[in-house]
Structures are given as structure tokens and as C-alpha cells.
Design an enzyme around this catalytic site. Structure first.
Site, PDB file in Angstrom:
ATOM      1  N   ARG A   1      30.183  -8.715  26.793  1.00  0.00           N
ATOM      2  CA  ARG A   1      31.266  -8.880  27.771  1.00  0.00           C
ATOM      3  C   ARG A   1      30.718  -8.813  29.181  1.00  0.00           C
ATOM      4  O   ARG A   1      31.297  -9.341  30.117  1.00  0.00           O
ATOM      5  CB  ARG A   1      32.328  -7.783  27.591  1.00  0.00           C
ATOM      6  CG  ARG A   1      33.107  -7.850  26.284  1.00  0.00           C
ATOM      7  CD  ARG A   1      34.240  -6.813  26.293  1.00  0.00           C
ATOM      8  NE  ARG A   1      34.837  -6.628  24.978  1.00  0.00           N
ATOM      9  CZ  ARG A   1      35.791  -7.378  24.465  1.00  0.00           C
ATOM     10  NH1 ARG A   1      36.268  -8.396  25.159  1.00  0.00           N
ATOM     11  NH2 ARG A   1      36.301  -7.141  23.276  1.00  0.00           N
TER      12      ARG A   1
ATOM     13  N   ASP B   1      46.042 -20.013  24.765  1.00  0.00           N
ATOM     14  CA  ASP B   1      45.915 -21.102  23.791  1.00  0.00           C
ATOM     15  C   ASP B   1      47.312 -21.491  23.298  1.00  0.00           C
ATOM     16  O   ASP B   1      48.010 -22.239  23.960  1.00  0.00           O
ATOM     17  CB  ASP B   1      45.052 -20.666  22.598  1.00  0.00           C
ATOM     18  CG  ASP B   1      43.601 -20.492  22.980  1.00  0.00           C
ATOM     19  OD1 ASP B   1      43.023 -21.449  23.504  1.00  0.00           O
ATOM     20  OD2 ASP B   1      43.046 -19.423  22.726  1.00  0.00           O
ATOM     21  N   THR B   2      47.690 -20.933  22.157  1.00  0.00           N
ATOM     22  CA  THR B   2      49.001 -21.259  21.587  1.00  0.00           C
ATOM     23  C   THR B   2      50.139 -20.699  22.439  1.00  0.00           C
ATOM     24  O   THR B   2      51.249 -21.213  22.389  1.00  0.00           O
ATOM     25  CB  THR B   2      49.131 -20.684  20.170  1.00  0.00           C
ATOM     26  OG1 THR B   2      48.986 -19.267  20.239  1.00  0.00           O
ATOM     27  CG2 THR B   2      48.077 -21.274  19.255  1.00  0.00           C
TER      28      THR B   2
ATOM     29  N   ASP C   1      33.851 -11.444  24.354  1.00  0.00           N
ATOM     30  CA  ASP C   1      32.842 -10.768  23.541  1.00  0.00           C
ATOM     31  C   ASP C   1      32.384 -11.586  22.348  1.00  0.00           C
ATOM     32  O   ASP C   1      33.041 -12.560  21.944  1.00  0.00           O
ATOM     33  CB  ASP C   1      33.400  -9.439  23.030  1.00  0.00           C
ATOM     34  CG  ASP C   1      34.354  -9.632  21.862  1.00  0.00           C
ATOM     35  OD1 ASP C   1      35.335 -10.399  22.027  1.00  0.00           O
ATOM     36  OD2 ASP C   1      34.120  -9.064  20.793  1.00  0.00           O
TER      37      ASP C   1
ATOM     38  N   GLU D   1      45.749 -12.874  32.255  1.00  0.00           N
ATOM     39  CA  GLU D   1      45.221 -13.234  30.930  1.00  0.00           C
ATOM     40  C   GLU D   1      43.805 -13.781  31.060  1.00  0.00           C
ATOM     41  O   GLU D   1      43.455 -14.402  32.066  1.00  0.00           O
ATOM     42  CB  GLU D   1      46.109 -14.307  30.287  1.00  0.00           C
ATOM     43  CG  GLU D   1      47.385 -13.766  29.657  1.00  0.00           C
ATOM     44  CD  GLU D   1      47.129 -13.136  28.290  1.00  0.00           C
ATOM     45  OE1 GLU D   1      45.952 -12.976  27.904  1.00  0.00           O
ATOM     46  OE2 GLU D   1      48.123 -12.796  27.621  1.00  0.00           O
ATOM     47  N   ASP D   2      43.034 -13.588  30.022  1.00  0.00           N
ATOM     48  CA  ASP D   2      41.702 -14.195  29.958  1.00  0.00           C
ATOM     49  C   ASP D   2      41.804 -15.668  29.588  1.00  0.00           C
ATOM     50  O   ASP D   2      41.150 -16.523  30.174  1.00  0.00           O
ATOM     51  CB  ASP D   2      40.815 -13.449  28.962  1.00  0.00           C
ATOM     52  CG  ASP D   2      41.494 -13.243  27.629  1.00  0.00           C
ATOM     53  OD1 ASP D   2      42.615 -12.719  27.602  1.00  0.00           O
ATOM     54  OD2 ASP D   2      40.915 -13.636  26.611  1.00  0.00           O
TER      55      ASP D   2
ATOM     56  N   THR E   1      50.873 -14.939  21.903  1.00  0.00           N
ATOM     57  CA  THR E   1      50.709 -13.569  22.405  1.00  0.00           C
ATOM     58  C   THR E   1      51.405 -13.403  23.747  1.00  0.00           C
ATOM     59  O   THR E   1      52.137 -12.434  23.972  1.00  0.00           O
ATOM     60  CB  THR E   1      49.212 -13.242  22.569  1.00  0.00           C
ATOM     61  OG1 THR E   1      48.530 -13.618  21.383  1.00  0.00           O
ATOM     62  CG2 THR E   1      49.009 -11.778  22.854  1.00  0.00           C
ATOM     63  N   LEU E   2      51.188 -14.358  24.617  1.00  0.00           N
ATOM     64  CA  LEU E   2      51.772 -14.274  25.954  1.00  0.00           C
ATOM     65  C   LEU E   2      53.296 -14.321  25.880  1.00  0.00           C
ATOM     66  O   LEU E   2      53.980 -13.607  26.616  1.00  0.00           O
ATOM     67  CB  LEU E   2      51.240 -15.424  26.818  1.00  0.00           C
ATOM     68  CG  LEU E   2      51.724 -15.451  28.252  1.00  0.00           C
ATOM     69  CD1 LEU E   2      51.370 -14.156  28.977  1.00  0.00           C
ATOM     70  CD2 LEU E   2      51.124 -16.637  28.993  1.00  0.00           C
TER      71      LEU E   2
END
Lengths: 186, 122
Positions: free
Chosen positions: A166, A103-104, A160, A99-100, A107-108
Site C-alpha cells: 500500500r 466499479d459497480t 494492496d 473512495e479509492d 458498496t458506495l
């Protein structure tokens, strides 16, 4: 350069040094195995490329891309949509999601659950940046963290600004008009 | 207040949610999009009582995530109102130390949305 792009937060040299450390650590932990590094597009692309070259063990590369909430690719869908699925069969393999930033964790969390349905041998996560204090979903297999970062926006090293920059070698702070200060401590 | 609410997939409450602000609705849609089960305002916490036992201050967090056992309060407001919410959260944590609660900021929604133009005025 765009005047919204601010000063360097992490230099190319600092990023490279940490990625080398992560590569060595992962190499030790996965010695004798052949994990599948799964990059979550797009912002992780540069990190995946550098991490792959820092890994002293055999490994495979694959990528996945999800339509973000509210994105054009979401296309009116009310549930998450996979824009690019894995090409490899990960059943019985060690999956390392790259992962970049986390946060929350929403998504992961989706990705981990989706991969676990494919019966891999293991699922772990390496992230370049982490904001653990913003986590809503805590129960995630985040095993390797590059940097814990403050509640700022970044550009460069894969991140980005309107799909540009990027390619910048450093990670820089991003200043947007009307940016809300959400860093108030509770 | 009547905000048009879509049909949610992972809403776990018994009564249909009636959101008080567009930001709450947006957050519900985000949670639903990512498949994280949620309830809307399922519990009110008493923060202060008078000597005769009347409730003088209470707090109802916006969301509860049962799988995380976590309450979530939405804030997209200006700093002075965030400060007021923070004060309530501190009181809640002092009185109910076993309760997990977090503020969900506008920036969290924006990051999930992958752009910076969501209309979250409330």
C-alpha cells in the site's frame, strides 16, 4: 518486489498533481463550509491523507470500513456489516465520501444510503479512480473523479496485494495468474 | 437444476429463483449482501422471428434490478462464449433500445469479494 507487480500506470507526480487539482476544486465548491471527509477504509487511506493536505478549507476527517462480500470479516453474515462506523455526528454537516475506486457502485450505494439516514446537509463523493463503464448502480452523487481507468487491477498508493505494498508511491498495474480478460466490449 | 439457495432479503420476484449456475447464485448473494433489490429472469426478449411469426431466437437476462431499471447478464466464461453473449446483447439493444442491460463479469464479482479465490466455475 513481487513479480506480479507491473509497470507504473500513474506516477507519484501525476497522482500528486491531480490530488492538488481536486483539493482546489473541492475547496472552491465548499468555501465557507466545513465538510466532513469520510474515508472508506482501507485503500483510500493514502488518498484521504493527500487530499486533506490539499484542501485549503477547514474540514473534519473520519473513516468507515465495511466488510467486503466474501471477506474473512464477513464472518458468515448475509448482509453487509460495518466494521468501523463514523465517530462524528454528521447531522447537518456536508459529507464528502472519499473512495479509492468505484466499479459497480454497490458498496458506495450502501454507504450513501446509510449516511443519508443520518440527515446530513449533503452527501457527495470524490473518488481517486473510476470505472463508470462497470457501474450497476448509476444514481450516485459522484461529484469529483481523479482518473477514469481501464479494467485493470492496481497496487500501490493505498491499493494492496495481500495487504502489502500500500505504501508504494506510484500506482502500478497488477498481473495475477489466471486473470480473466473481462474487457471485451459489448 | 437444483442449487441450494439461501433465503434472500431483497429478492423481488414472485417465484423462488432456481439458478442455472453457481455464478448466478453468487451474484444473487452479492446483490442481496449489498441490499440491491433484484429479480431473477423475469423477462424473455424475442430477438428474431421467422416469417410465420415463430420465435427463432430469444434472450432471457439473468437478473433485473428494479431500482436501477437495469437487466444484468452474468458471464464468468471463456472469451468465445462471452463473444456469443455480446452478440445477443447487441441484438437486444438494437431491437429494444429502451432496455438497459449490462454484462457482469467474473472480475466484478472478484473485486467485490476483495480476493481472488471465489469458485465461480460454471
Amino acid at each position: 518486489m513481487d513479480d506480479r507487480i507491473g509497470e507504473i500506470y500513474l506516477s507519484a507526480a501525476e497522482l500528486a498533481a491531480r490530488v492538488r487539482e481536486l483539493g482546489a476544486e473541492i475547496g472552491r465548491d465548499y468555501e465557507g463550509r466545513e465538510p466532513v471527509l469520510v474515508g472508506s477504509l482501507k485503500a483510500s487511506l493514502v488518498f484521504v491523507a493527500d487530499l486533506s493536505r490539499a484542501l485549503p478549507i477547514l474540514h473534519a476527517l473520519d473513516f468507515v470500513e465495511l466488510a467486503g462480500y466474501g471477506s474473512a470479516q464477513m464472518g458468515g453474515h448475509e448482509q453487509i456489516r460495518v466494521l468501523k462506523d463514523l465517530d462524528l455526528d454528521v447531522r447537518g454537516r456536508d459529507v464528502l465520501i472519499v473512495e479509492d475506486v468505484i466499479d459497480t457502485g454497490l458498496t458506495l450505494n450502501y454507504l450513501v444510503r446509510a449516511f443519508e439516514l443520518r440527515e446530513p446537509s449533503s452527501v457527495s463523493v470524490v473518488t481517486l479512480l473510476d470505472r463508470p463503464y462497470r457501474r450497476l448502480v448509476d444514481d450516485l452523487p459522484v461529484r469529483y473523479v481523479g482518473f477514469v481507468v481501464p479494467d485493470e487491477l492496481f497496487v500501490g498508493y493505498g491499493f494492496d496485494l495481500d495487504e502489502r505494498y500500500r505504501e508504494l508511491p506510484d500506482l502500478r498495474l497488477l498481473r495475477l495468474a489466471g486473470q480473466v480478460d473481462s474487457a471485451a466490449q459489448v | 437444476m437444483g442449487l441450494d439457495t439461501p433465503v434472500f432479503r431483497v429478492f423481488r420476484g414472485s417465484e423462488p429463483p432456481r439458478f442455472a449456475s453457481p455464478a448466478e447464485l453468487e451474484c444473487a448473494k452479492v446483490l442481496d449482501y449489498y441490499g440491491v433489490p433484484w429479480e431473477y429472469e423475469p423477462r424473455t426478449f424475442v430477438l428474431e422471428e421467422s416469417e410465420d411469426g415463430r420465435v427463432t431466437e430469444a434472450f432471457t437476462p439473468d437478473f433485473y434490478l428494479p431500482e436501477q431499471d437495469l437487466y444484468v447478464e452474468i458471464t464468468v466464461m471463456k472469451q468465445s462464449l462471452v463473444t456469443r453473449k455480446n452478440r445477443k446483447l447487441r441484438k437486444l439493444r438494437a431491437r429494444y433500445p429502451e432496455i438497459k442491460i449490462k454484462l457482469f463479469y467474473r472480475r466484478d464479482l472478484e473485486r467485490l469479494a476483495q480476493h481472488f479465490h471465489l469458485d465461480l466455475a460454471s
